[in-house]
Design a protein around this motif. Structure first.
Motif, mmCIF file in Angstrom:
data_model
loop_
_atom_site.group_PDB
_atom_site.id
_atom_site.type_symbol
_atom_site.label_atom_id
_atom_site.label_comp_id
_atom_site.label_asym_id
_atom_site.label_seq_id
_atom_site.Cartn_x
_atom_site.Cartn_y
_atom_site.Cartn_z
ATOM 1 N N PRO A 180 1.233 -0.950 -0.149
ATOM 2 C CA PRO A 180 -0.576 0.189 -0.093
ATOM 3 C C PRO A 180 0.694 1.661 -0.344
ATOM 4 O O PRO A 180 1.679 0.899 0.571
ATOM 5 N N THR A 181 0.471 2.618 -0.719
ATOM 6 C CA THR A 181 0.810 4.037 -0.308
ATOM 7 C C THR A 181 1.033 3.672 0.703
ATOM 8 O O THR A 181 2.744 4.292 0.822
ATOM 9 N N VAL A 182 0.518 3.973 1.434
ATOM 10 C CA VAL A 182 1.068 4.372 2.918
ATOM 11 C C VAL A 182 2.007 3.815 3.550
ATOM 12 O O VAL A 182 2.918 4.371 3.991
ATOM 13 N N ALA A 183 1.972 2.477 3.379
ATOM 14 C CA ALA A 183 3.330 1.773 3.506
ATOM 15 C C ALA A 183 4.843 2.653 3.087
ATOM 16 O O ALA A 183 5.928 2.515 3.121
ATOM 17 N N ARG A 184 4.572 3.466 2.020
ATOM 18 C CA ARG A 184 5.875 3.529 1.404
ATOM 19 C C ARG A 184 5.522 5.314 1.383
ATOM 20 O O ARG A 184 6.641 5.639 -0.061
ATOM 21 N N LEU A 185 5.182 5.538 2.529
ATOM 22 C CA LEU A 185 5.444 7.446 1.559
ATOM 23 C C LEU A 185 6.955 7.846 1.908
ATOM 24 O O LEU A 185 8.264 7.020 2.677
ATOM 25 N N PHE A 252 10.030 8.747 8.186
ATOM 26 C CA PHE A 252 9.669 7.416 7.136
ATOM 27 C C PHE A 252 10.126 6.485 7.134
ATOM 28 O O PHE A 252 10.224 5.044 6.636
ATOM 29 N N VAL A 253 11.834 5.816 7.779
ATOM 30 C CA VAL A 253 12.169 4.621 7.904
ATOM 31 C C VAL A 253 11.812 4.273 8.922
ATOM 32 O O VAL A 253 11.361 2.723 8.530
#
Length: 346
Positions: A180-185, A252-253
């Protein structure tokens, strides 16, 4: 020779030194590179935090502008070594732009633990003169590739790709790309979301509804921002503008790790991951306006992905209680924010 001369003596300042060293650690096999405060401010005895083989390391960068005696280098090493215990790390990495003999390196390493490492000027030169380091060398030291080095670079890139295929790493990356996009912010995606949010709020320039300066969606703020309550009481100051990008990169990391651990986990793990991200995001305040709204949008989507529940606006409806929970989180206690988040799940 050019690389060594560019490293010692050093003339490009501490910011460039720390960013260069973060790149050297990356091409040396370390992951989750987190520069702490390269633009200034307290870093808690850690210039960079990295991981490798399941261990967490703190790294210190020592790039004096003139030749340093071994005694001075050792004093600096011993002082920075305290960051291991202070940050509950497994090991220490010391990056120094000075020549250190084998005996001197052994002397320093004897001061710490079994996982400590030293990158002296010769080891850094070798990394930057390796095909994998050509990009860093060009970016930070402005040393271009010779025709022979260009051939070596492309051959090495091809070999790396083959090795990654054999280890199924490329397949892993493709799987990660479908998360999901949120997981890859990341910062770029965050700016895009902020721009999209304000695109729907555009008001004609000549409209009487326009009060104050127009918000430019997607642009990280360039001025210090503060939060005050209805009585004018100070509640919070965002991070200084020059530290926003580094603060967001570090967030984000941590978020990617927290999200991965929360997938399929107990509800309590999910709630703490969500609360931790929300608190840190609104504490940074990356934009001049809309931080709270954007944080709630991201929080709502992440909650739905991780536990199939949304987050109601009740989370922030009681402003005094909400800010009290944020202040508790500032002091290291996430529990009040977790409880508000639990109550706001729909």
């Amino acid at each position: 020779m050019l690389t060594e001369l560019a490293l010692n003596p050093w003339r490009l300042g501490q910011v460039v030194a720390e960013r260069l060293c973060a790149g050297i650690l990356r091409i040396s096999g370390y992951t989750d590179i987190e520069p702490q405060a390269p633009l200034g401010g307290p870093d808690g005895k850690k210039d960079v935090v990295v991981r490798r083989d399941g261990r967490r390391y703190v790294a210190a960068v020592y790039f004096p502008t003139t030749a340093s005696t071994f005694a001075a280098t050792k004093r600096k090493y011993k002082d920075d070594l305290r960051g291991v215990e202070a940050n509950s790390a497994d090991g220490f990495i010391f990056l120094v732009n000075q020549h250190l003999s084998v005996g001197e390196r052994a002397d320093l390493l004897a001061l710490g633990g079994p996982y400590d490492e030293i990158f002296n000027v010769e080891r850094m030169r070798a990394a930057l003169d390796d095909p994998r380091g050509y990009g860093l060398r060009l970016e930070f030291l402005r040393i271009p590739m010779s025709p022979e080095e260009q051939v070596a670079f492309f051959n090495t890139d091809q070999q790396d790709r083959i090795q990654r295929l054999l280890r199924n790493e490329l397949q892993d990356e493709e799987i990660a790309a479908r998360l999901p996009t949120v997981a890859r912010l990341d910062s770029s995606l965050l700016r895009l979301l902020h721009a999209a949010m304000f695109e729907k709020l555009l008001i004609p320039e000549e409209s009487s509804l326009l009060i104050g300066p127009r918000v430019r969606g997607g642009r990280v703020r360039a001025m210090q921002t503060y939060v005050v309550d209805s009585d004018g009481e100070f509640l919070h100051a965002g991070v200084p503008p020059e530290q926003i990008e580094d603060a967001m990169a570090s967030l984000f990391v941590r978020w990617r790790h927290a999200y991965a651990e929360a997938v399929g986990a107990d509800r309590e793990v999910v709630l703490r991951a969500l609360a931790g991200f929300h608190h840190e995001f609104v504490s940074i305040m990356p934009f001049s306006d809309g931080n709270g709204r954007l944080a709630r949008i991201i929080l709502d989507q992440a909650a739905f992905e991780l536990c199939r529940r949304g987050v109601a606006t009740d989370l922030t409806a009681d402003r005094p209680a909400y800010f009290k929970a944020l202040r508790a989180a500032d002091a290291g206690d996430l529990n009040p924010l977790v409880e508000r988040l639990r109550a706001a799940l729909t």
